[in-house]
Design a protein around this motif. Structure first.
Motif, PDB file in Angstrom:
ATOM      1  N   TYR A 216       0.799  -1.230   0.000  1.00  0.00           N
ATOM      2  CA  TYR A 216       0.000   0.000   0.000  1.00  0.00           C
ATOM      3  C   TYR A 216       0.835   1.286   0.000  1.00  0.00           C
TER       4      TYR A 216
ATOM      5  N   SER B 184      -7.594 -12.106  -7.140  1.00  0.00           N
ATOM      6  CA  SER B 184      -8.619 -12.843  -6.398  1.00  0.00           C
ATOM      7  C   SER B 184      -8.747 -14.234  -7.009  1.00  0.00           C
ATOM      8  N   ALA B 270     -14.128   0.780  -3.849  1.00  0.00           N
ATOM      9  CA  ALA B 270     -14.037  -0.394  -2.974  1.00  0.00           C
ATOM     10  C   ALA B 270     -12.717  -0.384  -2.204  1.00  0.00           C
ATOM     11  N   TYR B 271     -11.650   0.048  -2.869  1.00  0.00           N
ATOM     12  CA  TYR B 271     -10.318   0.111  -2.261  1.00  0.00           C
ATOM     13  C   TYR B 271     -10.344   1.073  -1.074  1.00  0.00           C
ATOM     14  N   ASP B 274     -12.552  -0.308   1.767  1.00  0.00           N
ATOM     15  CA  ASP B 274     -11.888  -1.382   2.510  1.00  0.00           C
ATOM     16  C   ASP B 274     -10.914  -0.816   3.535  1.00  0.00           C
ATOM     17  N   LEU B 275     -10.235   0.261   3.170  1.00  0.00           N
ATOM     18  CA  LEU B 275      -9.232   0.850   4.061  1.00  0.00           C
ATOM     19  C   LEU B 275      -9.814   1.909   4.999  1.00  0.00           C
ATOM     20  N   SER B 422      -5.610  -8.113   0.633  1.00  0.00           N
ATOM     21  CA  SER B 422      -6.361  -7.851   1.865  1.00  0.00           C
ATOM     22  C   SER B 422      -6.039  -8.846   2.982  1.00  0.00           C
ATOM     23  N   ASN B 424      -3.845  -8.716   5.215  1.00  0.00           N
ATOM     24  CA  ASN B 424      -3.271  -8.085   6.413  1.00  0.00           C
ATOM     25  C   ASN B 424      -1.859  -8.567   6.729  1.00  0.00           C
TER      26      ASN B 424
END
Lengths: 455, 455
Positions: A216, B184, B270-271, B274-275, B422, B424
Motif C-alpha cells: 500500500y 482474487s 471499494a479500495y 476497505d481501508l 487484503s 493483512n
C-alpha cells in the motif's frame, strides 16, 4: 539567624532521613497504577505535619488524589501564610537512563538523586521542617496554613474544586510556594512570573488497520508522514508559532523591561556545554532568557506511531500520535489557546486522514508583583540568609494554581524557589543539592519573620 | 487434475492441522527473544519435509536463524525446481488489535487468522503438501529442492552467504516462490516484478538529557520537532521523494506498458472503503496501480520520541527516532539509495542536532520475464486450476532474494502467489483463505507437470 542555624545543624541527619523516606514513595500522579502509592504519600505528609505541630490536619479526598491540609493559628490578628506544595511527581521514564533508581534516593557529590528530589518533595518539605523549627524555637511569627496537593503534575483540576469550596478555611495574606529555581547559591534570585500551559494530545488516523508498506505504500497517506508535516508546519521559518491568532494577546515587554531581564547573568558557552549542544534554537529576535521567560512556546513532548520495536517491520501504520504543550505568557488564556490550536490543527489536516485533538490540562500564566510586602519580605529573608539581594527573574515553567489563588482567594503568591535549572526536573537523574535544602529551611523562618514585621 | 483433487479432498483436515501446528510457533525473526521458537519452527519444517518424502533434509546453521534444506532427485536428466519460502514471520505488534491471538490460528468465515497464515507459512507449506501429493500419487515430474529460510523478514543476510557457499547443491532450472498475492480467486494473476528495499533507522539527538519543557522549551531545539521537519521535507508538494538523485536510475515504463498495467481491474471506491479512507495519496501523475507497482516510495514505518505513556509529561526529549523504508524499482540499487539517503539526511540536519542513520537491510528490485518456459508453465497451471488465464501484475512488495538467485545461481524466479492484498500481511489479524490454501496445493503439481513438459 543563630537560633535557626543551630537548630538546623542539630537536626540535619533527621531532616535528610525524613525527606528520603518521602522520596521513596513512587507518587506518580499521571499513572493510575500508582494510586495506592500516591495515597500513602499523602498519609506520610499528614503525619509529618502533625509531628511538626500542625493542627486540624486532614487528608482531604477529591475526585482524584487527596490534598493534605494542616494549620497553626497562633493569633488571628497576625498575618497568615498559606504554604502550597505538591507531593506528586512526574513519571520516572525513561528508567534506563537513571544512574540510580528513581525512588531510592542516593547522595552523590552532595546532591540527592531521586524523582521528586527538587520537584517538589524536597522543596515543600523544607516548609514543614522550617515550621517545626519555628514551633520548637518558639519563633512562629505568622499563622501558617499548609495545602499540599497530589495532582500538580497532571493539571491540579481537583485543587480548583477544593479551593472554591474552602475559601474561608484557606483565607490568608499571601501564598508562599517553593517550586521554582534560583540562579545559584552564589546568585540568589526570585521568580516574578510563570508561564501558563495548554497541553494537548493529537491523533492522526489514516487506514483502518496497519498495512504492508510494500503493498500500500505510495498509494495511501502514511499517518506518521502526515503528522510530521503537520508538526513541521506549526513553526515558521523564524521559529514563531504558526497558529493564526496565537500571539494576539501576548503582552510585549518594553525596551527597559527587556534590558532589565537580560541583565541576569547568562553564560551561553556554559549553557551549551552543559546541554551538549552546538547551537541554540528559538524565536528570532529574542534572547535565550526572553525565549524561556517572556515568550510563548510550543513543544512536542512525545510522539509515537508504527513499529518501534527492535529490527525492521515494513508497516504503513494506521495512526500516529503526539503530545504537545504550549507555554503561555501574560495575557494569553489557556482555554482560548487550546481552542485556537484545535481549530488550526483540524483545519490543516489533509483529506487523507482524520485528526483528533484531546486537551489534557491548562494553566494560566502569572506575574507576581515586586512591590508587595510579601515580595519585600522574601527579598530581605534571602538577603539575610545568602548575604546577597536576589535578582528578579521570569520563570519558564508553569504552576497553574498561581492564577487560581489570585482569582479565587484574592491572594498574591511569592515564588521562593531553591532549586536549580540543572536539577533535571521531569528528566532522569533529578536531583536537589543538600546545601540548597538546608539553605531553604534556614531562609523560610526569616520570610515569616519579615512578613510579620512588614505587614 | 482428478487425481490431485481426490488426494487434496481426502487429506483436507490433516493439511489444515499441520499448517495450524506450524502457525503456532511464534517464529519472529526480528526479536532475539524468539530465537528458540524460530529454531523449533525450523525443526518442524525439516520433519515435515522428511515425512513428505524429501531426502538429504538438513537444518543448516547460519550466523543467524537456520535454513531448512531438502530435496528429491528423481532423474538428473529432468528439470529441477528450487522451491524457496520462509518460515519466519513479522512481529505481531500491536497485539491489542488482534481479534484472536496471533499464534493461535482461528478460522472465521473460511479464513485462517494467524501471524504468518499467508506470509509465508501458509504459502510455502502448500509446496510441501503438493510435494507429498506428487510423491504419494507417483506424479513427480521434476526434481525438487526446498530451501526454506528463517530471516526473510529481517533481510535474508545469511541466505546470501548460504547461496554463495552452496551453488552446486542449489543447482536448478527455476526458482518457484509463493510469497505474493493474486488479485482474487476469480481473477487469478501472476506477479512479474517486485520492488527492492532500502530500510534505515534514523536518530536525531539534541540535548544530552531529557529537559523540562518549561525551563528549556523555546531555547533548545526539540529533536522531535526537528525530526518532523526532516521527515516532512522528504516529499515535495507532488509527493515525489525529495532526495537528490533518488530517481536517477528509475526505469520509466513507456505508454503501452503503463496502459497494459492499468488494465488490471481496480475499483477505487471499494479500495477506499476497505481501508476506511476518504482520499488516496501518492506521487502526482501516476495511478494507484502504478504508485504501488512501478514507482519507488518512501514510508515511515515507525517513529518514537519523548514521553509516550499515559497522561501528560512536560518534557523536551533528548532524542527522537524513526524507521524508514524505501521501495525501489528496476534499476535502482539499494546500496546506492541507502547512501543517497544517508548523505541527504546528514546534510539537511540543522546544527542544533546531530543525526545518525543506521542501515537495516536492503534488497534489489526484480522483474521476471513473461516469455520463459517457467512463466508459461505457471500460466498454464493456473489456467487449468482456475479456469482463467492469469493477469500479469507488478507487485509492490519486496523479496530481496529474487535478485540474489539471479546473480548467484543464474536462475529466474516464478512468483506464483496465492495470497490476497487484503490478507493483512505485517498487520494485526493476518489471514489466509482456506480456499486459496487448497487451490495452491492443487495448482503446484500442475506447474511441475507443465514445466517438465515444456522444458
Amino acid at each position: 539567624m543563630k537560633t535557626i542555624k543551630n537548630y538546623v545543624e542539630a537536626n540535619q541527619q533527621r531532616f535528610l532521613d525524613e525527606l528520603f523516606e518521602l522520596l521513596r514513595f513512587p507518587s506518580v500522579s499521571a499513572d493510575s497504577a500508582y494510586s495506592d502509592d500516591v495515597r500513602h504519600t499523602a498519609e506520610y505528609v499528614a503525619q509529618k505535619l502533625t509531628d511538626a505541630g500542625a493542627e486540624n490536619v486532614e487528608i482531604c479526598s477529591t475526585a482524584g488524589h487527596p490534598i493534605v491540609y494542616g494549620e497553626k493559628i497562633i493569633d488571628p490578628a497576625k498575618p497568615t501564610v498559606l504554604v502550597y506544595g505538591h507531593y506528586d511527581v512526574q513519571p520516572p521514564d525513561p528508567l534506563e537512563l537513571w544512574e540510580t533508581p528513581p525512588f531510592e534516593p542516593t547522595v552523590r557529590d552532595g546532591k540527592i538523586f531521586a524523582r521528586g528530589a527538587c520537584d517538589d518533595k524536597g522543596q515543600f518539605y523544607m516548609h514543614i521542617k522550617a515550621f517545626e523549627l519555628m514551633q520548637a524555637t518558639n519563633t512562629l511569627a505568622c499563622n501558617v496554613k499548609f495545602m499540599i496537593e497530589g495532582e500538580e503534575e497532571v493539571g491540579s483540576d481537583n485543587l480548583g474544586v477544593f479551593v472554591k469550596a474552602n475559601k474561608e478555611r484557606l483565607a490568608a495574606d499571601v501564598v508562599l510556594i517553593s517550586d521554582t529555581a534560583m540562579i545559584s547559591l552564589d546568585t540568589p534570585s526570585l521568580e516574578t512570573g510563570l508561564r501558563g500551559l495548554s497541553y494537548v494530545e493529537v491523533e492522526v488516523v489514516g487506514p483502518n488497520r496497519d498495512l504492508h508498506s510494500g503493498v500500500y505504500g505510495g498509494a495511501v497517506a502514511n499517518p506518521v508522514t502526515i503528522l510530521a508535516q503537520l508538526i513541521a508546519s506549526l513553526h515558521d521559518e523564524n521559529n514563531r508559532i504558526a497558529i493564526p491568532g496565537f500571539y494576539d494577546d501576548v503582552v510585549e515587554l518594553n525596551e527597559a523591561e527587556r534590558n532589565s531581564l537580560n541583565e541576569a547573568p547568562f553564560d551561553e558557552a556554559a549553557y551549551k556545554a552543559d546541554l551538549g549542544i552546538n547551537a541554540l534554537w528559538g524565536e528570532k529576535g529574542y534572547t535565550t532568557i526572553e525565549r524561556t521567560g517572556i515568550r510563548p512556546t510550543l513543544e512536542v513532548n512525545g510522539i509515537w506511531g508504527g513499529y518501534i520495536g527492535k529490527g525492521a517491520k515494513t508497516v504503513l501504520p494506521s495512526k500516529a500520535n503526539a503530545k504537545l504543550s504550549m507555554r503561555l505568557v501574560p495575557n494569553q488564556d489557556p482555554d482560548k489557546i487550546t481552542a485556537l490550536f484545535t481549530k488550526h490543527f483540524e483545519r490543516i489536516a489533509p483529506a487523507y486522514v482524520t485528526v483528533k485533538v484531546t486537551p489534557h490540562h491548562g494553566g494560566h500564566p502569572a506575574v507576581t508583583p515586586t512591590d508587595s510586602v510579601a515580595y519585600r519580605a522574601a527579598e530581605k529573608a534571602i538577603e539575610e540568609a545568602f548575604g546577597k539581594k536576589p535578582i528578579p527573574t521570569r520563570g519558564g515553567g508553569s504552576i497553574p494554581i498561581v492564577s487560581l489563588f489570585e482569582n479565587e482567594l484574592g491572594l498574591k503568591t511569592v515564588l521562593m524557589g531553591f532549586g536549580l535549572d540543572s536539577d533535571n526536573l521531569h528528566s532522569p537523574n533529578e536531583k536537589y543539592d543538600i546545601a540548597n535544602y538546608f539553605k531553604g529551611i534556614e531562609t523560610i523562618p526569616l520570610f515569616h519573620k519579615y512578613f510579620a514585621e512588614l505587614s
